[in-house]
Motif scaffolding. Structure first.
Motif, PDB file in Angstrom:
ATOM      1  N   SER A   1      38.320  42.614  49.050  1.00  0.00           N
ATOM      2  CA  SER A   1      38.837  43.735  47.984  1.00  0.00           C
ATOM      3  C   SER A   1      40.296  43.755  48.746  1.00  0.00           C
ATOM      4  O   SER A   1      40.814  43.628  49.923  1.00  0.00           O
ATOM      5  N   VAL A   2      41.236  44.448  47.925  1.00  0.00           N
ATOM      6  CA  VAL A   2      42.517  44.896  48.215  1.00  0.00           C
ATOM      7  C   VAL A   2      42.338  45.982  49.136  1.00  0.00           C
ATOM      8  O   VAL A   2      43.110  46.049  50.234  1.00  0.00           O
ATOM      9  N   ASP A   3      41.518  46.814  49.013  1.00  0.00           N
ATOM     10  CA  ASP A   3      41.180  47.985  50.030  1.00  0.00           C
ATOM     11  C   ASP A   3      41.014  47.509  51.467  1.00  0.00           C
ATOM     12  O   ASP A   3      41.495  47.997  52.248  1.00  0.00           O
TER      13      ASP A   3
ATOM     14  N   PRO B   1      46.925  32.032  41.214  1.00  0.00           N
ATOM     15  CA  PRO B   1      45.766  31.813  40.567  1.00  0.00           C
ATOM     16  C   PRO B   1      44.505  32.413  40.680  1.00  0.00           C
ATOM     17  O   PRO B   1      44.367  33.252  41.802  1.00  0.00           O
ATOM     18  N   GLU B   2      43.723  32.581  39.757  1.00  0.00           N
ATOM     19  CA  GLU B   2      42.342  33.580  39.908  1.00  0.00           C
ATOM     20  C   GLU B   2      41.490  32.923  41.005  1.00  0.00           C
ATOM     21  O   GLU B   2      41.474  31.597  41.090  1.00  0.00           O
ATOM     22  N   CYS B   3      40.797  33.646  41.848  1.00  0.00           N
ATOM     23  CA  CYS B   3      39.938  33.206  42.725  1.00  0.00           C
ATOM     24  C   CYS B   3      38.719  33.153  42.012  1.00  0.00           C
ATOM     25  O   CYS B   3      38.388  33.640  41.027  1.00  0.00           O
ATOM     26  N   PRO B   4      37.730  31.920  42.495  1.00  0.00           N
ATOM     27  CA  PRO B   4      36.565  31.480  41.914  1.00  0.00           C
ATOM     28  C   PRO B   4      35.441  32.849  42.197  1.00  0.00           C
ATOM     29  O   PRO B   4      35.752  33.464  43.256  1.00  0.00           O
TER      30      PRO B   4
ATOM     31  N   LYS C   1      42.523  43.264  42.587  1.00  0.00           N
ATOM     32  CA  LYS C   1      41.269  43.778  43.053  1.00  0.00           C
ATOM     33  C   LYS C   1      40.827  43.088  44.285  1.00  0.00           C
ATOM     34  O   LYS C   1      40.124  43.603  44.983  1.00  0.00           O
ATOM     35  N   ASN C   2      41.111  41.824  44.267  1.00  0.00           N
ATOM     36  CA  ASN C   2      40.572  40.865  45.188  1.00  0.00           C
ATOM     37  C   ASN C   2      41.735  40.185  45.530  1.00  0.00           C
ATOM     38  O   ASN C   2      42.345  39.394  44.659  1.00  0.00           O
TER      39      ASN C   2
ATOM     40  N   ARG D   1      45.973  32.675  48.838  1.00  0.00           N
ATOM     41  CA  ARG D   1      46.064  31.587  47.993  1.00  0.00           C
ATOM     42  C   ARG D   1      45.589  32.063  46.417  1.00  0.00           C
ATOM     43  O   ARG D   1      45.869  31.107  45.416  1.00  0.00           O
ATOM     44  N   CYS D   2      44.845  32.919  46.202  1.00  0.00           N
ATOM     45  CA  CYS D   2      44.243  33.365  45.143  1.00  0.00           C
ATOM     46  C   CYS D   2      44.056  34.858  44.886  1.00  0.00           C
ATOM     47  O   CYS D   2      44.062  35.635  45.892  1.00  0.00           O
ATOM     48  N   ILE D   3      44.041  35.342  43.654  1.00  0.00           N
ATOM     49  CA  ILE D   3      43.644  36.809  43.385  1.00  0.00           C
ATOM     50  C   ILE D   3      42.525  36.792  42.309  1.00  0.00           C
ATOM     51  O   ILE D   3      42.599  36.184  41.582  1.00  0.00           O
ATOM     52  N   ASN D   4      42.129  38.171  42.294  1.00  0.00           N
ATOM     53  CA  ASN D   4      41.376  38.666  41.151  1.00  0.00           C
ATOM     54  C   ASN D   4      42.026  39.779  40.470  1.00  0.00           C
ATOM     55  O   ASN D   4      42.318  40.690  41.143  1.00  0.00           O
TER      56      ASN D   4
END
Length: 94
Positions: A38-40, A91-94, A23-24, A8-11
């Motif tokens: 993390s994406v990894d 959207p950006e993750c908190p 990255k996340n 639902r969100c990414i960084n």
């Protein structure tokens, strides 16, 4: 059978390369709690077939897969071409 969860969100990082910008990823558990990883870690879980990830785009479900560009693994949705735009638009993750 793999567990299935919605992203639902990414960084994002400050990198301009779309294959390295996320990255996340994160979302919400069934109990309402939030998760982020993390994406990894996401790549490892998809490749191990332990987890499947998806996003909802325009009312439809789109799977997240692992792709490789210039030897680097990244995640994208099956609906995307080379650019991981569906994920980048979250959207950006908190």
């Amino acid at each position: 059978m793999a567990n299935r969860v919605r992203i639902r969100c990414i960084n994002k990082t400050d990198r301009m390369n779309p294959h390295e910008r996320i990255k996340n990823v994160g979302g919400q558990n069934a109990d309402g709690g939030r998760w982020k990883q993390s994406v990894d870690q996401t790549v490892r879980e998809i490749e191990s077939r332990e987890w499947e990830f998806f996003v909802t785009e325009g009312g439809r479900t789109v799977d997240v897969i692992v792709a490789t560009h210039n030897g680097n693994k990244y995640i994208k949705t099956t609906a995307d071409g080379i650019q991981p735009d569906n994920l980048l638009s979250l959207p950006e993750c908190p």
